[in-house]
Design an enzyme around this catalytic site. Structure first.
Site, PDB file in Angstrom:
ATOM      1  N   SER A   1       0.810  -1.225   0.000  1.00  0.00           N
ATOM      2  CA  SER A   1       0.000   0.000   0.000  1.00  0.00           C
ATOM      3  C   SER A   1       0.839   1.270   0.000  1.00  0.00           C
ATOM      4  CB  SER A   1      -0.929   0.006   1.218  1.00  0.00           C
ATOM      5  OG  SER A   1      -1.857  -1.039   1.149  1.00  0.00           O
TER       6      SER A   1
ATOM      7  N   GLU B   1      -9.937   6.972   2.962  1.00  0.00           N
ATOM      8  CA  GLU B   1      -9.559   5.574   2.737  1.00  0.00           C
ATOM      9  C   GLU B   1     -10.534   4.622   3.415  1.00  0.00           C
ATOM     10  OE1 GLU B   1      -5.937   2.364   3.483  1.00  0.00           O
ATOM     11  OE2 GLU B   1      -6.266   3.975   4.917  1.00  0.00           O
TER      12      GLU B   1
ATOM     13  N   ASP C   1      -9.060  -4.157   2.838  1.00  0.00           N
ATOM     14  CA  ASP C   1      -7.778  -4.861   2.741  1.00  0.00           C
ATOM     15  C   ASP C   1      -7.579  -5.824   3.903  1.00  0.00           C
ATOM     16  OD1 ASP C   1      -4.937  -4.971   1.570  1.00  0.00           O
ATOM     17  OD2 ASP C   1      -4.532  -4.336   3.623  1.00  0.00           O
TER      18      ASP C   1
ATOM     19  N   HIS D   1      -6.887  -9.848   3.674  1.00  0.00           N
ATOM     20  CA  HIS D   1      -5.685 -10.485   4.222  1.00  0.00           C
ATOM     21  C   HIS D   1      -6.043 -11.635   5.159  1.00  0.00           C
ATOM     22  CE1 HIS D   1      -2.439  -8.198   2.566  1.00  0.00           C
ATOM     23  NE2 HIS D   1      -2.857  -7.036   3.051  1.00  0.00           N
TER      24      HIS D   1
ATOM     25  N   ASP E   1      -5.411   0.754  -4.297  1.00  0.00           N
ATOM     26  CA  ASP E   1      -3.951   0.743  -4.340  1.00  0.00           C
ATOM     27  C   ASP E   1      -3.393  -0.541  -4.943  1.00  0.00           C
ATOM     28  OD1 ASP E   1      -4.979  -0.607  -2.152  1.00  0.00           O
ATOM     29  OD2 ASP E   1      -3.588   0.263  -0.697  1.00  0.00           O
ATOM     30  N   HIS E   2      -4.142  -1.632  -4.829  1.00  0.00           N
ATOM     31  CA  HIS E   2      -3.661  -2.922  -5.327  1.00  0.00           C
ATOM     32  C   HIS E   2      -4.812  -3.919  -5.322  1.00  0.00           C
ATOM     33  CE1 HIS E   2      -3.810  -4.255  -1.153  1.00  0.00           C
ATOM     34  NE2 HIS E   2      -3.100  -3.194  -0.830  1.00  0.00           N
TER      35      HIS E   2
ATOM     36  N   HIS F   1      -1.222  -9.544  -1.232  1.00  0.00           N
ATOM     37  CA  HIS F   1      -1.747  -8.719  -2.321  1.00  0.00           C
ATOM     38  C   HIS F   1      -1.609  -9.466  -3.640  1.00  0.00           C
ATOM     39  CE1 HIS F   1      -0.635  -4.841   0.106  1.00  0.00           C
ATOM     40  NE2 HIS F   1      -1.615  -5.542   0.653  1.00  0.00           N
TER      41      HIS F   1
END
Length: 460
Positions: free
Chosen positions: A75, A295, A300, A304, A346-347, A424
């Site tokens: 990130s 954000e 995320d 994860h 971001d990904h 990611h």
């Protein structure tokens, strides 16, 4: 009919916007919000034929996400690319040519000893700092810690994203370590991570600062209103700088914050929509305009943990915050003629959409065929629509999964490669835009190009 009217209205906004420079920019970052989790959230919230609110925006682009030193970014460099326009090494916060140097544990057992040597890289100006230098108000809002990689990349420069104590001091005007490029300081900062701003106490604040500094007290002495709860945030009046930290660590998942009763610290924490609305209220008084980063960071975290349910519920809350921003800005700036809103990620992650489930099936469920019976793998076992390429839930031998298991709040989707946590993914991500200057966001672009286009929209 209502959806058609909304689509027409948004198309009109986008069509009017390209000719105007932006006085205001709101940049939304869905952390880890790759294309597959967008699809999963859409179906979970609105079924196959529905759309997320931000998917109704007509300006769409595709972004490459690799970092300076890796095919798959983390990130920090990805957000740094959006904020600075340069490719950055993994783990590094808005610094060019910086080699990551992780902090060491302090005497309290926290990662508090900064190991970033002088001369390790060069700070690159961020779009937030440029906006501040042009007299605009600036702010960062997140559901993670306020010093986490994404928010930190807007206002700080450091050789490692995990140096939360060293990052926090960069936001405190007049104090040692302050980032002078922020001028008189951030106008709004909201999220979690109060422990990085408050002194260590073995009983009351075991994750606190080893140097004993009370950064929230220092910010209050420089005119900031300080809030530690949702009620204190809602009571804050425009006219002062504002910092709101609503938990010692990251904020709760939306699923837990809204549970009855709320789990964890959720009862005192505002929603992302509420934080977004308050930030706009506080920033929009500046006649020169503002820059705001928002954000949705817990998307995320859910991925994860291979826990798609929490990730998609947080993504739907992120979507609501975007609509809140559009609505609030339309009240102040009809047609968004002076406001650019950009939404991206971001990904990606390693989430995969799996099997051929019957249309109308819950996307979190096991795969069922056209007759409603469970689909089975080559060994005769049931499996879920959503799986991960890697993560913690990989059994040595597969067994049947029931709908009750798959739909539970804490269910972790299965993975093909066993890891302690899912990683990611290196795939491209999507970008959506509306408002002043939005027409140029199109095609497949480097993530660094977003900085250039926002800067141009401002007329800098």
């Amino acid at each position: 009919m209502k959806q058609l009217i909304l689509a027409i209205a948004i198309a009109a906004i986008g069509g009017q916007a390209a000719a105007a420079d932006a006085k205001n920019i709101i940049f939304f970052l869905g952390d880890g919000m790759g294309p597959t989790v967008i699809t999963a959230a859409r179906i979970h919230g609105y079924k196959e034929e529905g759309l997320l609110k931000f998917e109704r925006l007509e300006r769409v682009a595709r972004l490459k996400t690799y970092s300076h030193d890796a095919q798959t970014t983390d990130s920090a460099p990805s957000m740094g690319s959006y904020m600075t326009g340069v490719k950055i090494n993994n783990e590094v916060i808005s610094m060019w040519d910086s080699k990551p140097s992780a902090p060491k544990k302090d005497a309290n057992g926290n990662w508090g000893i900064d190991t970033c040597a002088a001369g390790n890289g060069k700070a690159v100006p961020t779009i937030l700092e440029l906006a501040k230098a042009h007299g605009k108000s600036v702010g960062a809002v997140t559901t993670t810690e306020a010093t986490h990689a994404t928010p930190a990349s807007t206002y700080a420069h450091h050789c490692h994203r995990n140096s939360g104590f060293a990052i926090a001091v960069q936001a405190v005007p007049g104090g040692a370590g302050y980032n002078p490029a922020l001028g008189d300081g951030l106008d709004v900062l909201m999220g979690g991570g109060a422990a990085h701003f408050t002194p260590f106490d073995k009983a009351a604040n075991p994750k606190g600062r080893p140097d004993g500094r009370d950064l929230l007290g220092e910010m209050a002495a420089h005119g900031y209103a300080v809030a530690r709860s949702r009620s204190e945030m809602l009571a804050a009046k425009p006219g002062r700088k504002f910092v709101g930290l609503y938990g010692d660590g990251h904020l709760e998942y939306e699923l837990d914050r809204t549970a009855t009763p709320p789990r964890g610290e959720g009862a005192k924490q505002p929603s992302l929509s509420e934080m977004t609305s308050k930030a706009i209220e506080l920033l929009a008084l500046n006649p020169k305009g503002f820059f705001l980063m928002v954000e949705g960071g817990k998307i995320d975290h859910g991925l994860h943990g291979s826990n798609v349910k929490r990730a998609v519920v947080d993504l739907l809350a992120f979507d609501d915050a975007i609509q809140t921003a559009i609505d609030r800005m339309q009240e102040r700036d009809p047609g968004l003629r002076n406001t650019l809103i950009v939404i991206t990620a971001d990904h990606d992650h390693t989430l995969a959409f799996n099997g051929t489930a019957k249309r109308g099936s819950p996307v979190l469920d096991i795969v069922r065929g056209a007759d409603g019976s469970p689909a089975r793998d080559a060994d005769g076992h049931t499996y879920t629509t959503l799986v991960f390429a890697n993560g913690p839930n990989r059994k040595l031998e597969r067994a049947d999964i029931s709908s009750e298991e798959a739909l539970a709040d804490d269910y972790q989707q299965e993975t093909s490669i066993r890891r302690s946590g899912e990683t990611h993914g290196g795939g491209d991500v999507k970008l959506y835009a509306v408002g002043a200057g939005s027409a140029v966001f199109k095609g497949t672009m480097e993530n660094t190009r977003v900085f250039d286009l926002m800067k141009a929209a401002y007329g800098f």
